[in-house]
Each structure stands twice: as structure tokens, then as C-alpha cells.
Motif scaffolding. Sequence first.
Motif, PDB file in Angstrom:
ATOM      1  N   PHE A  71       0.812  -1.230  -0.170  1.00  0.00           N
ATOM      2  CA  PHE A  71      -0.085   0.149   0.023  1.00  0.00           C
ATOM      3  C   PHE A  71       0.879   1.337   0.004  1.00  0.00           C
ATOM      4  O   PHE A  71       0.582   2.252  -0.668  1.00  0.00           O
ATOM      5  N   THR A  72       2.056   1.137   0.638  1.00  0.00           N
ATOM      6  CA  THR A  72       2.908   2.345   0.824  1.00  0.00           C
ATOM      7  C   THR A  72       3.653   2.657  -0.583  1.00  0.00           C
ATOM      8  O   THR A  72       3.526   3.597  -1.143  1.00  0.00           O
ATOM      9  N   VAL A  73       3.940   1.575  -1.262  1.00  0.00           N
ATOM     10  CA  VAL A  73       4.253   1.538  -2.622  1.00  0.00           C
ATOM     11  C   VAL A  73       3.635   1.871  -3.631  1.00  0.00           C
ATOM     12  O   VAL A  73       3.851   2.852  -4.391  1.00  0.00           O
ATOM     13  N   MET A  74       2.300   1.578  -3.589  1.00  0.00           N
ATOM     14  CA  MET A  74       1.108   2.235  -4.266  1.00  0.00           C
ATOM     15  C   MET A  74       0.856   3.608  -4.157  1.00  0.00           C
ATOM     16  O   MET A  74       0.772   4.313  -5.333  1.00  0.00           O
ATOM     17  N   ARG A  75       1.059   4.047  -2.896  1.00  0.00           N
ATOM     18  CA  ARG A  75       0.896   5.698  -2.713  1.00  0.00           C
ATOM     19  C   ARG A  75       2.091   6.506  -3.227  1.00  0.00           C
ATOM     20  O   ARG A  75       1.811   7.430  -3.897  1.00  0.00           O
ATOM     21  N   ASP A  76       3.198   5.587  -3.214  1.00  0.00           N
ATOM     22  CA  ASP A  76       4.561   6.552  -3.788  1.00  0.00           C
ATOM     23  C   ASP A  76       4.559   6.444  -5.211  1.00  0.00           C
ATOM     24  O   ASP A  76       4.857   7.377  -5.725  1.00  0.00           O
TER      25      ASP A  76
END
Length: 84
Positions: A71-76
Amino acid sequence: MLVLEHNKVGSDLGDRSVGTFKAIGYDYDECRKALVKMVIIDELPFNFMEGKGLRLFSRTLQPRFDVPSCFTVMRDCLKLYVEE
């Protein structure tokens, strides 16, 4: 962190390898940005971040880097898209 950079030196007796130490830094944000670019360029699925293989590889390569969640990578990725 210090790393050994190999240099070849030519001489009358043949080539020999000489090394010099070079200082390199570690930046967590730069590592995350590189991870995001890898996901985009290689068209990797976001759940790739949850794999044991990637975590083992990243721990071996840079023990201080904790692989962020998918999810963090998707936001990034979305953040990079907006910036571009």
C-alpha cells in the motif's frame, strides 16, 4: 559506509589490481524512490513487496532498508505520477 573500488594499474611487469576506499551514504527515501521506479519500469504487481524473496534480497543488499508495504508503494507510485 566504506566500499573498496578496484582500479587496474598498468606496469612493466603486467597489470595489477589496486583498490581505493570510497565513502558512500545511505538514504532511505532514495531507496524507496528507486523501488517505486523499479515497480513502474518493470510493471511489477504491488504484492511483489510482500514476497519473501524480495525481503531476503533487500536485507542482504542493505540491511537497514525495510521494504515498505504494498500500500505504501502504491501511494508512492501515485505520488510520483502526480509529480511527473
